[in-house]
Design a protein around this motif. Sequence first.
Motif, mmCIF file in Angstrom:
data_model
loop_
_atom_site.group_PDB
_atom_site.id
_atom_site.type_symbol
_atom_site.label_atom_id
_atom_site.label_comp_id
_atom_site.label_asym_id
_atom_site.label_seq_id
_atom_site.Cartn_x
_atom_site.Cartn_y
_atom_site.Cartn_z
ATOM 1 N N LEU A 102 12.909 3.671 5.914
ATOM 2 C CA LEU A 102 12.777 2.254 6.085
ATOM 3 C C LEU A 102 11.141 2.282 6.929
ATOM 4 O O LEU A 102 10.575 1.292 6.386
ATOM 5 N N LEU A 103 10.968 3.118 7.638
ATOM 6 C CA LEU A 103 9.789 2.918 8.132
ATOM 7 C C LEU A 103 8.628 3.562 7.421
ATOM 8 O O LEU A 103 7.278 2.733 7.442
ATOM 9 N N LEU A 104 8.940 4.528 6.479
ATOM 10 C CA LEU A 104 7.779 4.748 5.640
ATOM 11 C C LEU A 104 7.552 3.918 4.624
ATOM 12 O O LEU A 104 6.311 3.715 3.923
ATOM 13 N N THR A 105 8.503 2.902 4.365
ATOM 14 C CA THR A 105 8.063 1.684 3.313
ATOM 15 C C THR A 105 7.789 0.448 4.008
ATOM 16 O O THR A 105 7.189 -0.303 3.526
ATOM 17 N N GLY A 106 8.370 0.375 5.359
ATOM 18 C CA GLY A 106 7.975 -0.921 6.102
ATOM 19 C C GLY A 106 6.669 -1.144 6.636
ATOM 20 O O GLY A 106 5.948 -2.077 6.634
ATOM 21 N N ILE A 156 8.872 -4.203 -0.816
ATOM 22 C CA ILE A 156 8.605 -2.723 -0.713
ATOM 23 C C ILE A 156 9.559 -2.245 0.425
ATOM 24 O O ILE A 156 10.360 -1.207 0.505
ATOM 25 N N THR A 157 9.840 -3.057 1.488
ATOM 26 C CA THR A 157 10.665 -2.395 2.689
ATOM 27 C C THR A 157 12.277 -2.473 2.272
ATOM 28 O O THR A 157 12.868 -1.562 2.769
ATOM 29 N N LEU A 158 12.698 -3.405 1.549
ATOM 30 C CA LEU A 158 13.962 -3.605 0.913
ATOM 31 C C LEU A 158 14.321 -2.429 0.352
ATOM 32 O O LEU A 158 15.555 -1.760 0.253
ATOM 33 N N ILE A 159 13.281 -1.812 -0.693
ATOM 34 C CA ILE A 159 13.501 -0.647 -1.448
ATOM 35 C C ILE A 159 13.798 0.488 -0.370
ATOM 36 O O ILE A 159 14.647 1.412 -0.771
ATOM 37 N N GLY A 160 12.969 0.583 0.527
ATOM 38 C CA GLY A 160 13.053 1.662 1.551
ATOM 39 C C GLY A 160 14.513 1.441 2.250
ATOM 40 O O GLY A 160 14.991 2.885 2.549
ATOM 41 N N LEU A 161 14.994 0.398 2.505
ATOM 42 C CA LEU A 161 16.154 0.425 3.278
ATOM 43 C C LEU A 161 17.431 0.639 2.317
ATOM 44 O O LEU A 161 18.246 1.482 2.895
ATOM 45 N N VAL A 162 17.189 0.378 0.934
ATOM 46 C CA VAL A 162 18.419 0.612 0.047
ATOM 47 C C VAL A 162 18.309 2.363 -0.350
ATOM 48 O O VAL A 162 19.371 2.691 -0.050
ATOM 49 N N ALA A 163 17.030 2.796 -0.305
ATOM 50 C CA ALA A 163 16.985 4.301 -0.478
ATOM 51 C C ALA A 163 17.543 5.010 0.503
ATOM 52 O O ALA A 163 18.262 6.147 0.218
ATOM 53 N N GLY A 164 17.172 4.541 1.810
ATOM 54 C CA GLY A 164 17.795 5.124 3.033
ATOM 55 C C GLY A 164 19.112 5.221 3.219
ATOM 56 O O GLY A 164 19.874 6.130 3.555
ATOM 57 N N ILE A 165 19.948 3.780 2.999
ATOM 58 C CA ILE A 165 21.205 3.876 2.920
ATOM 59 C C ILE A 165 22.072 4.906 1.713
ATOM 60 O O ILE A 165 22.940 5.275 2.072
ATOM 61 N N PRO A 193 3.792 0.121 5.127
ATOM 62 C CA PRO A 193 2.897 -0.323 3.957
ATOM 63 C C PRO A 193 3.122 -1.698 3.576
ATOM 64 O O PRO A 193 2.335 -2.448 3.426
ATOM 65 N N GLY A 194 4.548 -2.174 3.737
ATOM 66 C CA GLY A 194 4.894 -3.367 3.260
ATOM 67 C C GLY A 194 4.142 -4.360 4.474
ATOM 68 O O GLY A 194 3.646 -5.405 4.049
ATOM 69 N N PHE A 195 3.905 -4.220 5.709
ATOM 70 C CA PHE A 195 3.519 -4.921 6.768
ATOM 71 C C PHE A 195 2.160 -4.975 6.624
ATOM 72 O O PHE A 195 1.407 -5.677 6.784
ATOM 73 N N LEU A 196 1.541 -3.778 6.098
ATOM 74 C CA LEU A 196 0.057 -3.769 5.849
ATOM 75 C C LEU A 196 -0.381 -4.535 4.964
ATOM 76 O O LEU A 196 -1.459 -5.258 4.911
ATOM 77 N N ILE A 197 0.586 -4.662 3.839
ATOM 78 C CA ILE A 197 0.083 -5.335 2.496
ATOM 79 C C ILE A 197 0.119 -6.900 3.008
ATOM 80 O O ILE A 197 -0.650 -7.676 2.758
ATOM 81 N N TYR A 198 1.216 -7.329 3.768
ATOM 82 C CA TYR A 198 1.068 -8.494 4.303
ATOM 83 C C TYR A 198 0.100 -9.049 5.252
ATOM 84 O O TYR A 198 -0.669 -10.069 5.035
ATOM 85 N N ILE A 199 -0.173 -8.412 6.163
ATOM 86 C CA ILE A 199 -1.292 -8.443 6.987
ATOM 87 C C ILE A 199 -2.741 -8.592 6.685
ATOM 88 O O ILE A 199 -3.477 -9.311 7.020
ATOM 89 N N SER A 200 -2.980 -7.846 5.554
ATOM 90 C CA SER A 200 -4.126 -7.939 5.056
ATOM 91 C C SER A 200 -4.731 -9.247 4.448
ATOM 92 O O SER A 200 -5.747 -9.898 4.425
ATOM 93 N N ASN A 201 -3.704 -9.869 4.056
ATOM 94 C CA ASN A 201 -3.875 -11.243 3.512
ATOM 95 C C ASN A 201 -2.665 -11.899 3.546
ATOM 96 O O ASN A 201 -1.844 -12.186 2.632
#
Length: 81
Positions: free
Chosen positions: A34-38, A60-69, A40-48
């Motif tokens: 979740l952190l490993l995808t969260g 992207i973050t939800l993909i990490g959450l589902v993969a972690g679960i 980059p997901g945050f950085l993608i949003y913050i850039s623009n």
Amino acid sequence: MAKIAEKESNMQKRNFFDYFTEVIGWIQIVASPLLLTGIPGFLIYISNPTITRLIIGIAITLIGLVAGIIFATKIWKKEEQ
């Protein structure tokens, strides 16, 4: 008779403690992807910060959450056997 009740009480306490520590371990396993995808997901949003980038970041973050679960549940079921 009192010793049997005391022994059962100790087993319940230990079982609760074991279950609690396994839940904490499960959460830690979920948190890693979740952190490993969260991040980059945050950085993608913050850039623009636009709605499109917000959706991409959340996806992207939800993909990490589902993969972690999925990963944590597989490990937990393997340990139970």
